[in-house]
Design a protein around this motif. Structure first.
Motif, mmCIF file in Angstrom:
data_model
loop_
_atom_site.group_PDB
_atom_site.id
_atom_site.type_symbol
_atom_site.label_atom_id
_atom_site.label_comp_id
_atom_site.label_asym_id
_atom_site.label_seq_id
_atom_site.Cartn_x
_atom_site.Cartn_y
_atom_site.Cartn_z
ATOM 1 N N TRP A 36 0.802 -1.228 0.000
ATOM 2 C CA TRP A 36 0.000 0.000 0.000
ATOM 3 C C TRP A 36 0.831 1.274 0.000
ATOM 4 C CZ3 TRP A 36 -5.364 0.715 -0.068
ATOM 5 C CH2 TRP A 36 -6.109 -0.460 -0.122
ATOM 6 N N PRO A 37 1.783 1.468 0.926
ATOM 7 C CA PRO A 37 2.467 2.771 1.001
ATOM 8 C C PRO A 37 3.160 3.205 -0.291
ATOM 9 C CG PRO A 37 2.844 1.544 3.004
ATOM 10 C CD PRO A 37 2.167 0.598 2.046
ATOM 11 N N PRO A 38 4.010 2.375 -0.917
ATOM 12 C CA PRO A 38 4.661 2.882 -2.132
ATOM 13 C C PRO A 38 3.686 3.125 -3.279
ATOM 14 C CG PRO A 38 5.300 0.595 -1.744
ATOM 15 C CD PRO A 38 4.510 1.046 -0.556
ATOM 16 N N THR A 39 2.630 2.323 -3.354
ATOM 17 C CA THR A 39 1.648 2.529 -4.412
ATOM 18 C C THR A 39 0.915 3.849 -4.204
ATOM 19 O OG1 THR A 39 1.358 0.152 -4.698
ATOM 20 C CG2 THR A 39 -0.398 1.563 -5.523
ATOM 21 N N LEU A 40 0.454 4.097 -3.002
ATOM 22 C CA LEU A 40 -0.282 5.330 -2.731
ATOM 23 C C LEU A 40 0.621 6.562 -2.828
ATOM 24 C CD1 LEU A 40 -2.620 4.161 0.156
ATOM 25 C CD2 LEU A 40 -3.131 4.393 -2.276
ATOM 26 N N VAL A 41 1.855 6.460 -2.344
ATOM 27 C CA VAL A 41 2.790 7.581 -2.457
ATOM 28 C C VAL A 41 3.100 7.857 -3.930
ATOM 29 C CG1 VAL A 41 5.182 8.267 -1.962
ATOM 30 C CG2 VAL A 41 3.759 7.323 -0.152
ATOM 31 N N GLY A 42 3.257 6.804 -4.726
ATOM 32 C CA GLY A 42 3.474 6.981 -6.161
ATOM 33 C C GLY A 42 2.285 7.628 -6.844
ATOM 34 N N LEU A 43 1.076 7.258 -6.427
ATOM 35 C CA LEU A 43 -0.120 7.901 -6.989
ATOM 36 C C LEU A 43 -0.196 9.373 -6.598
ATOM 37 C CD1 LEU A 43 -2.759 5.064 -6.536
ATOM 38 C CD2 LEU A 43 -1.810 5.935 -8.682
ATOM 39 N N VAL A 44 0.268 9.710 -5.394
ATOM 40 C CA VAL A 44 0.358 11.120 -5.003
ATOM 41 C C VAL A 44 1.333 11.843 -5.927
ATOM 42 C CG1 VAL A 44 1.150 12.687 -3.183
ATOM 43 C CG2 VAL A 44 -0.335 10.774 -2.612
ATOM 44 N N GLY A 45 2.432 11.199 -6.275
ATOM 45 C CA GLY A 45 3.389 11.791 -7.215
ATOM 46 C C GLY A 45 2.761 12.043 -8.576
ATOM 47 N N VAL A 46 1.969 11.087 -9.063
ATOM 48 C CA VAL A 46 1.271 11.272 -10.339
ATOM 49 C C VAL A 46 0.307 12.448 -10.228
ATOM 50 C CG1 VAL A 46 -0.372 10.225 -11.942
ATOM 51 C CG2 VAL A 46 1.524 8.868 -11.050
ATOM 52 N N TRP A 47 -0.436 12.511 -9.127
ATOM 53 C CA TRP A 47 -1.372 13.607 -8.926
ATOM 54 C C TRP A 47 -0.640 14.952 -8.885
ATOM 55 C CZ3 TRP A 47 -1.915 17.129 -4.904
ATOM 56 C CH2 TRP A 47 -3.060 17.915 -4.958
ATOM 57 N N MET A 49 2.221 15.727 -10.244
ATOM 58 C CA MET A 49 2.739 16.098 -11.559
ATOM 59 C C MET A 49 1.614 16.610 -12.451
ATOM 60 S SD MET A 49 5.247 14.136 -14.194
ATOM 61 C CE MET A 49 6.648 14.436 -13.154
ATOM 62 N N ARG A 50 0.442 16.010 -12.333
ATOM 63 C CA ARG A 50 -0.702 16.479 -13.134
ATOM 64 C C ARG A 50 -1.148 17.867 -12.688
ATOM 65 N NH1 ARG A 50 -3.377 13.222 -16.474
ATOM 66 N NH2 ARG A 50 -5.377 14.200 -16.027
ATOM 67 N N GLN A 51 -1.048 18.157 -11.394
ATOM 68 C CA GLN A 51 -1.483 19.454 -10.877
ATOM 69 C C GLN A 51 -0.417 20.538 -11.038
ATOM 70 O OE1 GLN A 51 -4.610 20.127 -9.682
ATOM 71 N NE2 GLN A 51 -5.065 18.060 -10.361
ATOM 72 N N LEU A 52 0.829 20.200 -10.773
ATOM 73 C CA LEU A 52 1.899 21.197 -10.707
ATOM 74 C C LEU A 52 2.817 21.206 -11.927
ATOM 75 C CD1 LEU A 52 2.845 20.621 -6.974
ATOM 76 C CD2 LEU A 52 1.307 22.352 -7.912
ATOM 77 N N GLY A 53 2.683 20.220 -12.784
ATOM 78 C CA GLY A 53 3.526 20.173 -13.971
ATOM 79 C C GLY A 53 4.765 19.326 -13.771
ATOM 80 N N GLN A 54 5.545 19.217 -14.825
ATOM 81 C CA GLN A 54 6.712 18.339 -14.804
ATOM 82 C C GLN A 54 7.908 18.923 -14.067
ATOM 83 O OE1 GLN A 54 7.795 16.718 -18.573
ATOM 84 N NE2 GLN A 54 5.764 15.904 -18.970
ATOM 85 N N ASP A 55 7.832 20.171 -13.649
ATOM 86 C CA ASP A 55 8.947 20.771 -12.922
ATOM 87 C C ASP A 55 8.910 20.486 -11.426
ATOM 88 O OD1 ASP A 55 10.011 21.836 -15.230
ATOM 89 O OD2 ASP A 55 8.866 23.696 -15.070
ATOM 90 N N ASP A 56 7.880 19.820 -10.947
ATOM 91 C CA ASP A 56 7.776 19.489 -9.532
ATOM 92 C C ASP A 56 8.749 18.364 -9.197
ATOM 93 O OD1 ASP A 56 6.739 19.458 -6.886
ATOM 94 O OD2 ASP A 56 5.504 17.730 -7.436
ATOM 95 N N MET A 57 9.788 18.703 -8.462
ATOM 96 C CA MET A 57 10.843 17.722 -8.185
ATOM 97 C C MET A 57 10.396 16.623 -7.222
ATOM 98 S SD MET A 57 14.265 20.034 -8.232
ATOM 99 C CE MET A 57 15.312 18.623 -8.035
#
Length: 146
Positions: A36-47, A49-57
């Motif tokens: 669960w944790p890495p999957t959900l954290v990775g989905l937060v990363g996808v979210w 990037m979709r919200q803030l763009g590709q420059d979000d480190m």
């Protein structure tokens, strides 16, 4: 008796959340909850990037966790699907019960897991490598500007 076909397909379809481990070993399996944790954290990363763009480190660091989690799930599906029926019956069947032939279901699940897992792993490596080298370029540009 746990179905090898069902376990394989649960790993393919819900493996990123550990559904296959919950099916095979129950809710007390700590490895089932470790998905669960890495999957959900990775989905937060996808979210992000979709919200803030590709420059979000931060999303650069989080998204590969999703890819690795899904790759591990596909590897689990491959291992489950390729387990011989006799060994599967010994581990997950009733004592003294003969093995049940699993047929083509696990084979098709393994083929699907190989395709999905290979694509996800290659995409994760490419994404992580690209973002790492972009970060290196930014650092070199910042150092040159000083």
């Amino acid at each position: 008796m746990k179905s090898k076909t069902l376990a394989t397909w649960l790993a393919v379809l819900g493996g990123g959340l550990g559904v296959h481990r919950l099916y095979m070993r129950g809710p007390r399996d700590p490895w089932a909850w470790a998905f669960w944790p890495p999957t959900l954290v990775g989905l937060v990363g996808v979210w992000r990037m979709r919200q803030l763009g590709q420059d979000d480190m931060l999303s650069w660091a989080l998204i590969p966790l999703l890819g690795l989690s899904l790759s591990v799930a596909m590897l689990s599906a491959i291992v489950i699907g390729l387990t011989p029926d006799e060994r599967w019956a010994a581990r997950h069947g009733a004592p003294g019960e003969p093995p049940v032939a699993s047929g083509w279901g696990p084979v098709l699940g393994v083929i699907t897991a190989l395709m999905v897992g290979g694509a996800v792993l290659m995409g994760t490596i490419a994404f992580g490598g690209q973002k790492f080298f972009e970060w290196e370029q930014r650092q070199a540009g910042a150092d040159a500007g000083r």
